[in-house]
Enzyme design. Structure first.
Site, PDB file in Angstrom:
ATOM      1  N   HIS A 127     -48.438 -12.448 -51.651  1.00 52.75           N
ATOM      2  CA  HIS A 127     -47.921 -11.086 -51.453  1.00 52.75           C
ATOM      3  C   HIS A 127     -46.904 -10.676 -52.531  1.00 52.75           C
ATOM      4  O   HIS A 127     -46.520  -9.513 -52.595  1.00 52.75           O
ATOM      5  CB  HIS A 127     -47.246 -10.942 -50.081  1.00 52.75           C
ATOM      6  CG  HIS A 127     -48.211 -11.046 -48.933  1.00 52.75           C
ATOM      7  ND1 HIS A 127     -49.359 -10.289 -48.858  1.00 52.75           N
ATOM      8  CD2 HIS A 127     -48.204 -11.816 -47.815  1.00 52.75           C
ATOM      9  CE1 HIS A 127     -50.020 -10.592 -47.745  1.00 52.75           C
ATOM     10  NE2 HIS A 127     -49.346 -11.521 -47.101  1.00 52.75           N
ATOM     11  N   ASP A 164     -56.925 -16.028 -47.286  1.00 54.56           N
ATOM     12  CA  ASP A 164     -55.857 -15.766 -46.317  1.00 54.56           C
ATOM     13  C   ASP A 164     -56.228 -14.490 -45.550  1.00 54.56           C
ATOM     14  O   ASP A 164     -56.838 -13.575 -46.113  1.00 54.56           O
ATOM     15  CB  ASP A 164     -54.533 -15.558 -47.061  1.00 54.56           C
ATOM     16  CG  ASP A 164     -53.348 -15.426 -46.136  1.00 54.56           C
ATOM     17  OD1 ASP A 164     -52.598 -16.400 -45.981  1.00 54.56           O
ATOM     18  OD2 ASP A 164     -53.170 -14.325 -45.549  1.00 54.56           O
ATOM     19  N   HIS A 166     -54.557 -12.098 -44.662  1.00 53.08           N
ATOM     20  CA  HIS A 166     -53.883 -10.892 -45.158  1.00 53.08           C
ATOM     21  C   HIS A 166     -54.310 -10.606 -46.601  1.00 53.08           C
ATOM     22  O   HIS A 166     -54.598 -11.539 -47.364  1.00 53.08           O
ATOM     23  CB  HIS A 166     -52.363 -11.082 -45.084  1.00 53.08           C
ATOM     24  CG  HIS A 166     -51.884 -11.397 -43.697  1.00 53.08           C
ATOM     25  ND1 HIS A 166     -51.570 -12.683 -43.297  1.00 53.08           N
ATOM     26  CD2 HIS A 166     -51.723 -10.603 -42.622  1.00 53.08           C
ATOM     27  CE1 HIS A 166     -51.212 -12.660 -42.016  1.00 53.08           C
ATOM     28  NE2 HIS A 166     -51.299 -11.413 -41.579  1.00 53.08           N
TER      29      HIS A 166
END
Ligand SMILES: [Zn+2]
Length: 346
Positions: A127, A164, A166
């Site tokens: 992220h 992942d 996300h």
């Protein structure tokens, strides 16, 4: 196929970055290490220790100001970078070590010492954007390792596969305008961080080299299988990557407390098998970095399932009673067709 040479990169300092009660906590690693130990699996793995990355290496992706900000927040003992992302005084140093672990994994594979190497660095990285750290992530371990793989080994085509649950917004942003990384993210949508739409396909020289597969909540082994068979495999075939890197977060596991997917260990094994086959033509070179995965037992078992598949260990895939997957809010078939349309796949 015989056993492959597999390694992990680990350092006990990865346990120092911790905030009691937070999902991204040291117990994630401890549960994995305990299970590896219980099953005597360390003897199948080369264990490597990382060195901290140098700030010049981190600057391959992140801005000087961003790095300096994290260093000074830690120095002045600030406990939060943002609402989700905590810091302890040692987090800056541990984050450099986590980047260093990804670099060690990448170099050990590129130097031919290992076929496959899994970096167990914390904090995670996918992220973290070039100018903004977020989402439990300080520095983007895999993106920095990919940049250095390009610089140090002259690689022109790296596949970064992000499974992942996300969206890997930081990695997407890093390589959005470049064609020397094919970024493919399979993730839950809607979910954090809200990016990762199908139409985000890259720009400039990178047009067509950013691929998002936003599956609806409730998607499970069957939906992931289709995404891999119909999208990931043909795109990889077209791209011919020289190195496969995986942002390996195990939070699509059906029991994960932070997400709503329905993947079982069989699903993880299948993703790993696809990765292994994609990497086949280049000697099976795969570098994995640990991202999310917050169900302690589930993520440990999923990581070991992936290692077993990549290493041809023949360890039976653990079965457990799971409710049948039932995607909600959207139709996975429609999503997959839409992704294929955006990337000119039949
Ligand atoms: Zn995640």
């Amino acid at each position: 196929m015989g056993e492959k040479k597999l390694g992990i990169v680990y350092h006990s300092d990865f346990l120092i970055h911790n905030q009691p009660g937070h999902s991204e906590r040291k117990e994630r690693l401890q549960a994995l290490l305990t299970q590896l130990d219980n099953e005597n699996l360390f003897e199948k793995l080369v264990q490597l220790e990382p060195l901290p990355a140098r700030s010049e290496e981190v600057e391959k992706v992140h801005s000087f100001d961003q790095i300096a900000q994290i260093r000074s927040l830690c120095k002045f003992q600030k406990s939060q970078l943002d609402a989700d992302t905590y810091l302890v005084p040692q987090s800056y140093d541990v984050a450099l070590l986590s980047v260093g672990a990804a670099l060690k994994a990448m170099r050990s594979v590129m130097d031919g010492k290992l076929n496959v190497c899994f970096s167990l660095g914390r904090p995670p990285g996918h992220h973290a954007e070039p100018h903004l750290s977020m989402g439990f992530c300080l520095f983007n371990n895999i993106a920095i390792a990919a940049r250095l793989a390009q610089e140090e080994y002259g690689l022109k085509r790296i596949l970064i596969l992000d499974w992942d649950v996300h969206h890997g917004n930081g990695t997407q942003k890093t390589f959005y305008h470049q064609d020397n990384v094919l970024f493919i993210s399979v993730h839950q949508s809607p979910a954090y961080p809200g990016t990762g739409h199908i139409y985000e396909t890259g720009a400039g020289a990178g047009a067509g080299y950013n691929v998002n597969i936003p599956l609806p909540p409730g998607s499970g082994d069957a939906e992931y299988s289709r995404a891999f068979t119909e999208i990931v495999r043909p795109l990889a075939e077209r791209y011919q990557p020289e190195l496969v890197m995986i942002s390996a977060g195990q939070d699509a596991y059906h029991g994960d407390p932070l997400a709503n997917m329905a993947l079982t260990y069989k699903g993880f094994a299948e993703m790993a098998r696809h990765a292994k086959e994609i990497a086949g033509p280049v000697g099976g070179k795969i570098v994995l970095t640990l991202e999310g995965g917050y169900h302690l037992r589930g993520q440990a078992e999923a990581v070991i399932t992936v290692l077993s598949e990549l290493g041809n260990w023949g360890r039976p895939i653990k079965e457990e009673p799971v409710l049948p997957a039932k995607p909600v809010y959207d139709d996975p078939e429609r999503i997959i067709a839409e992704v294929k349309r955006h990337h000119n796949l039949k």
